[in-house]
Structure formats: C-alpha cells, structure tokens
Motif scaffolding. Structure first.
Motif, PDB file in Angstrom:
ATOM      1  N   VAL A  27       0.824  -1.203   0.000  1.00  0.00           N
ATOM      2  CA  VAL A  27       0.000   0.000   0.000  1.00  0.00           C
ATOM      3  C   VAL A  27       0.862   1.258   0.000  1.00  0.00           C
ATOM      4  CG1 VAL A  27      -1.693   1.303   1.356  1.00  0.00           C
ATOM      5  CG2 VAL A  27      -1.936  -1.162   1.099  1.00  0.00           C
ATOM      6  N   SER A  28       2.028   1.199   0.642  1.00  0.00           N
ATOM      7  CA  SER A  28       2.845   2.389   0.853  1.00  0.00           C
ATOM      8  C   SER A  28       3.242   3.106  -0.438  1.00  0.00           C
ATOM      9  CB  SER A  28       4.089   2.016   1.666  1.00  0.00           C
ATOM     10  OG  SER A  28       4.866   3.154   1.928  1.00  0.00           O
ATOM     11  N   PRO A  29       3.722   2.419  -1.487  1.00  0.00           N
ATOM     12  CA  PRO A  29       4.074   3.161  -2.708  1.00  0.00           C
ATOM     13  C   PRO A  29       2.882   3.875  -3.340  1.00  0.00           C
ATOM     14  CG  PRO A  29       5.060   0.978  -2.733  1.00  0.00           C
ATOM     15  CD  PRO A  29       4.109   1.000  -1.591  1.00  0.00           C
ATOM     16  N   PHE A  30       1.729   3.234  -3.338  1.00  0.00           N
ATOM     17  CA  PHE A  30       0.540   3.874  -3.906  1.00  0.00           C
ATOM     18  C   PHE A  30       0.123   5.077  -3.067  1.00  0.00           C
ATOM     19  CE2 PHE A  30      -4.159   4.145  -4.125  1.00  0.00           C
ATOM     20  CZ  PHE A  30      -4.275   4.530  -5.455  1.00  0.00           C
ATOM     21  N   ALA A  68       8.674   4.750  11.225  1.00  0.00           N
ATOM     22  CA  ALA A  68       9.032   5.663  10.135  1.00  0.00           C
ATOM     23  C   ALA A  68       7.815   6.442   9.659  1.00  0.00           C
ATOM     24  CB  ALA A  68       9.646   4.880   8.975  1.00  0.00           C
ATOM     25  N   ASN A  69       6.659   5.780   9.606  1.00  0.00           N
ATOM     26  CA  ASN A  69       5.442   6.480   9.198  1.00  0.00           C
ATOM     27  C   ASN A  69       5.082   7.585  10.186  1.00  0.00           C
ATOM     28  OD1 ASN A  69       4.405   3.328   8.107  1.00  0.00           O
ATOM     29  ND2 ASN A  69       4.617   5.053   6.727  1.00  0.00           N
ATOM     30  N   MET A  70       5.222   7.295  11.461  1.00  0.00           N
ATOM     31  CA  MET A  70       4.878   8.295  12.466  1.00  0.00           C
ATOM     32  C   MET A  70       5.786   9.514  12.370  1.00  0.00           C
ATOM     33  SD  MET A  70       2.231   7.458  14.176  1.00  0.00           S
ATOM     34  CE  MET A  70       2.395   8.576  15.554  1.00  0.00           C
ATOM     35  N   LEU A  71       7.064   9.294  12.104  1.00  0.00           N
ATOM     36  CA  LEU A  71       8.005  10.411  12.053  1.00  0.00           C
ATOM     37  C   LEU A  71       7.847  11.218  10.768  1.00  0.00           C
ATOM     38  CD1 LEU A  71      11.217   8.700  13.487  1.00  0.00           C
ATOM     39  CD2 LEU A  71       9.750  10.354  14.627  1.00  0.00           C
ATOM     40  N   PHE A  72       8.007  10.549   9.637  1.00  0.00           N
ATOM     41  CA  PHE A  72       8.026  11.262   8.361  1.00  0.00           C
ATOM     42  C   PHE A  72       6.619  11.639   7.889  1.00  0.00           C
ATOM     43  CE2 PHE A  72      12.091   9.033   8.349  1.00  0.00           C
ATOM     44  CZ  PHE A  72      12.949  10.037   7.933  1.00  0.00           C
ATOM     45  N   ASP A  73       5.713  10.672   7.891  1.00  0.00           N
ATOM     46  CA  ASP A  73       4.366  10.961   7.403  1.00  0.00           C
ATOM     47  C   ASP A  73       3.596  11.853   8.371  1.00  0.00           C
ATOM     48  OD1 ASP A  73       4.656   9.486   5.058  1.00  0.00           O
ATOM     49  OD2 ASP A  73       4.167   7.616   6.070  1.00  0.00           O
ATOM     50  N   VAL A  88       7.032  19.032   2.407  1.00  0.00           N
ATOM     51  CA  VAL A  88       6.373  17.726   2.301  1.00  0.00           C
ATOM     52  C   VAL A  88       7.174  16.798   1.391  1.00  0.00           C
ATOM     53  CG1 VAL A  88       4.295  16.530   1.516  1.00  0.00           C
ATOM     54  CG2 VAL A  88       4.084  18.668   2.786  1.00  0.00           C
ATOM     55  N   LEU A  89       7.618  17.326   0.259  1.00  0.00           N
ATOM     56  CA  LEU A  89       8.413  16.503  -0.664  1.00  0.00           C
ATOM     57  C   LEU A  89       9.735  16.079  -0.037  1.00  0.00           C
ATOM     58  CD1 LEU A  89       7.902  18.331  -4.097  1.00  0.00           C
ATOM     59  CD2 LEU A  89       6.771  16.274  -3.254  1.00  0.00           C
ATOM     60  N   VAL A  90      10.364  16.985   0.705  1.00  0.00           N
ATOM     61  CA  VAL A  90      11.641  16.652   1.351  1.00  0.00           C
ATOM     62  C   VAL A  90      11.443  15.540   2.377  1.00  0.00           C
ATOM     63  CG1 VAL A  90      13.432  17.542   2.892  1.00  0.00           C
ATOM     64  CG2 VAL A  90      12.690  18.901   0.939  1.00  0.00           C
ATOM     65  N   LEU A  91      10.375  15.610   3.149  1.00  0.00           N
ATOM     66  CA  LEU A  91      10.117  14.571   4.147  1.00  0.00           C
ATOM     67  C   LEU A  91       9.809  13.227   3.491  1.00  0.00           C
ATOM     68  CD1 LEU A  91       7.998  16.565   6.751  1.00  0.00           C
ATOM     69  CD2 LEU A  91      10.270  15.591   7.103  1.00  0.00           C
ATOM     70  N   GLN A 149      12.009   9.879   3.917  1.00  0.00           N
ATOM     71  CA  GLN A 149      11.461   8.580   4.308  1.00  0.00           C
ATOM     72  C   GLN A 149      11.906   7.483   3.337  1.00  0.00           C
ATOM     73  OE1 GLN A 149       7.223   8.181   3.993  1.00  0.00           O
ATOM     74  NE2 GLN A 149       7.115   6.641   5.599  1.00  0.00           N
ATOM     75  N   TRP A 150      11.868   7.792   2.052  1.00  0.00           N
ATOM     76  CA  TRP A 150      12.314   6.806   1.056  1.00  0.00           C
ATOM     77  C   TRP A 150      13.784   6.458   1.265  1.00  0.00           C
ATOM     78  CZ3 TRP A 150      16.162   7.687  -2.603  1.00  0.00           C
ATOM     79  CH2 TRP A 150      16.362   6.651  -3.526  1.00  0.00           C
ATOM     80  N   TYR A 151      14.608   7.457   1.528  1.00  0.00           N
ATOM     81  CA  TYR A 151      16.037   7.209   1.728  1.00  0.00           C
ATOM     82  C   TYR A 151      16.271   6.383   2.990  1.00  0.00           C
ATOM     83  CZ  TYR A 151      21.001   8.113   2.430  1.00  0.00           C
ATOM     84  OH  TYR A 151      22.351   7.964   2.634  1.00  0.00           O
ATOM     85  N   ALA A 152      15.544   6.714   4.063  1.00  0.00           N
ATOM     86  CA  ALA A 152      15.714   5.976   5.315  1.00  0.00           C
ATOM     87  C   ALA A 152      15.283   4.517   5.148  1.00  0.00           C
ATOM     88  CB  ALA A 152      14.907   6.645   6.425  1.00  0.00           C
ATOM     89  N   GLN A 153      14.177   4.292   4.466  1.00  0.00           N
ATOM     90  CA  GLN A 153      13.726   2.916   4.241  1.00  0.00           C
ATOM     91  C   GLN A 153      14.691   2.156   3.340  1.00  0.00           C
ATOM     92  OE1 GLN A 153       9.757   3.466   2.720  1.00  0.00           O
ATOM     93  NE2 GLN A 153       8.839   3.526   4.760  1.00  0.00           N
ATOM     94  N   ARG A 154      15.258   2.835   2.372  1.00  0.00           N
ATOM     95  CA  ARG A 154      16.225   2.190   1.475  1.00  0.00           C
ATOM     96  C   ARG A 154      17.485   1.794   2.233  1.00  0.00           C
ATOM     97  NH1 ARG A 154      20.252   4.484  -1.889  1.00  0.00           N
ATOM     98  NH2 ARG A 154      20.786   3.172  -3.689  1.00  0.00           N
ATOM     99  N   LYS A 155      17.993   2.696   3.084  1.00  0.00           N
ATOM    100  CA  LYS A 155      19.182   2.370   3.874  1.00  0.00           C
ATOM    101  C   LYS A 155      18.891   1.241   4.861  1.00  0.00           C
ATOM    102  CE  LYS A 155      22.612   4.145   3.933  1.00  0.00           C
ATOM    103  NZ  LYS A 155      23.865   3.826   3.210  1.00  0.00           N
ATOM    104  N   GLU A 156      17.692   1.253   5.436  1.00  0.00           N
ATOM    105  CA  GLU A 156      17.325   0.186   6.365  1.00  0.00           C
ATOM    106  C   GLU A 156      17.269  -1.160   5.653  1.00  0.00           C
ATOM    107  OE1 GLU A 156      13.733  -0.912   9.530  1.00  0.00           O
ATOM    108  OE2 GLU A 156      13.511   0.731   8.099  1.00  0.00           O
ATOM    109  N   ALA A 157      16.705  -1.167   4.446  1.00  0.00           N
ATOM    110  CA  ALA A 157      16.638  -2.417   3.685  1.00  0.00           C
ATOM    111  C   ALA A 157      18.037  -2.916   3.327  1.00  0.00           C
ATOM    112  CB  ALA A 157      15.810  -2.204   2.421  1.00  0.00           C
ATOM    113  N   GLN A 158      18.943  -1.997   2.985  1.00  0.00           N
ATOM    114  CA  GLN A 158      20.314  -2.398   2.672  1.00  0.00           C
ATOM    115  C   GLN A 158      21.015  -2.967   3.901  1.00  0.00           C
ATOM    116  OE1 GLN A 158      22.149   1.106   1.023  1.00  0.00           O
ATOM    117  NE2 GLN A 158      21.240   0.808  -1.012  1.00  0.00           N
ATOM    118  N   GLU A 159      20.817  -2.347   5.053  1.00  0.00           N
ATOM    119  CA  GLU A 159      21.440  -2.853   6.278  1.00  0.00           C
ATOM    120  C   GLU A 159      20.891  -4.225   6.651  1.00  0.00           C
ATOM    121  OE1 GLU A 159      20.824   0.087   9.233  1.00  0.00           O
ATOM    122  OE2 GLU A 159      22.226   1.542   8.348  1.00  0.00           O
ATOM    123  N   ILE A 160      19.585  -4.405   6.504  1.00  0.00           N
ATOM    124  CA  ILE A 160      18.993  -5.712   6.803  1.00  0.00           C
ATOM    125  C   ILE A 160      19.526  -6.771   5.846  1.00  0.00           C
ATOM    126  CG2 ILE A 160      16.824  -7.010   6.786  1.00  0.00           C
ATOM    127  CD1 ILE A 160      15.440  -4.497   7.802  1.00  0.00           C
TER     128      ILE A 160
END
Length: 226
Positions: free
Chosen positions: A7-10, A97-102, A175-178, A182-193
């Motif tokens: 759902v998140s990308p949509f 992440a949703n609570m912080l950025f969104d 809004v766009l920066v946030l 969020q996208w960058y933080a999720q991407r880095k988290e996925a790479q670390e995992i």
C-alpha cells in the motif's frame, strides 16, 4: 507487513502527486508574485509607473482566477482530498518511520491547507470585491458594533496574497523533502537488513562447513570406517 509495503508506494504517489500539482500552480503564479513581493523592474521612461503596472496585472489575474468556472475549484478540492487520502492510507497502523516522516508531512500539509483557506481564499474574495481599506467599496465602520479587524490597503492585500503563495510553496517543498527522506531511510534500512542477513548466512555456512570437517576427522568414526 507485506500488505503495508504494497500500500505504501501507492499512498506515497497519492501524496506526491497533489503536492507537485499545487507546486505547479504556484510556479505559474510566481511571475506575478515576484514583481509585487520582491522587486519591480526599473522603467527607462520616468513617466511609466511599472510598480503600479505590476500591481494591476496581479489584481486582474487574481480576479480572473476567482471568476473561473466552479469545475476548477472542485478539481482543486478533489486533489486536496486525494492528498489527505494518501496520508490516511500511510498512517493506518503506522510504523515508526510512518509516524516520524508521514506525521510531519501531514502537519505541513494541513498548514498549507490552512494558509489556502485563511489567506488565499479570503484574499481572492477581497480582491474580486475590491474591499480594500483605502477603497470606496470598503464597508463603513459602525461605531455601535465591535470591529473584528481593519481592512488593509490594496497593495498590502496583494502583497499578502503573494507572500501566502510563497509560504505555501515552501510548505509543500517541505512535504516533498520529508517523503524523500522517508524513502532514503527505508532504502538504507533495507540495505542494512540485507547485509545483516548475508553476514548471518555466511556465518551459518561457515559453521556447517566447520562441523562437517570436524565430523570427518573424528578418530572413532575413522575406526568404524576401517
């Protein structure tokens, strides 16, 4: 978790789309606002009042916008609602992440909606009716009734509208920066995992190889094989 990630990308698209749409509208208004709010070109001929010319141009443009068909305002409000729908989808059962950025994005988005309702819509009506403080159309003050506020002059009203557009643009950029953060933080988290999983698999494989080597060199097992 899989449903949430689907759902998140949509939902992000529902947020970024309206935000960019509004920024495009504000970009189209910027040539009018720039010469009113920031600077005015210097005229070669002293008899030409470029300052008044740009104020007249902005005023006529605002009147034209306010006189647009109702379909235009309905589309605008639908797009605003689309952005809110995106936030609702992303903040349903939110992660950290949703609570912080969104959450911060929603606050900025609602600030933009407040600026639109309180300043821009009111300013459009004021300019269309020409109800300036220094205008003949301004309502006469009644001494018997308490006054809620004073009407400002024509130039100040147009400057407030231009400043409101600038503030709204900065809010939408936030809004766009946030969302990008969020996208960058999720991407880095996925790479670390992924790196952690890879390191764990390598350690597990090394332990299995070490165990099989020890099992083959055991003296008791060697005698049984003989």
């Amino acid at each position: 978790m899989a449903g949430k990630s689907a759902v998140s990308p949509f939902a992000t698209f529902l947020i970024i789309g309206p935000t960019c749409f509004f920024l495009g509208i504000l970009f189209a208004l910027f040539p009018y606002d720039y010469n009113v709010l920031w600077t005015s070109p210097v005229a070669d001929n002293s008899t030409v009042d470029l300052r008044g010319y740009y104020f007249d141009m902005q005023e006529n443009h605002i009147k034209f916008l306010h006189a647009s068909p109702p379909l235009i305002s309905r589309i605008l409000h639908i797009v605003i609602g689309t952005g809110l729908l995106g936030f609702i989808l992303k903040l349903y059962k939110p992660s950290e992440a949703n609570m912080l950025f969104d959450g911060a994005s929603l606050v900025l988005y609602m600030c933009g909606v407040s600026v639109y309702i309180a300043n821009i819509v009111k300013g459009l009506r004021t300019v269309t009716a020409e109800m300036y403080g220094d205008s003949a159309n301004a309502p006469q003050a009644d001494p018997a009734k308490p006054q809620e506020g004073e009407l400002i002059g024509r130039e100040d009203t147009l400057r407030v509208l231009a400043a409101s557009n600038t503030i709204l643009a900065l809010v939408l950029v936030g809004v766009l920066v946030l969302q990008a953060g969020q996208w960058y933080a999720q991407r880095k988290e996925a790479q670390e995992i992924e790196q952690m999983d890879k390191a764990r698999d390598e350690k597990k494989k090394a332990r299995e190889q070490g165990g099989s080597a020890t099992h083959g060199n055991h003296p008791t097992l060697g005698k049984k094989k003989q």
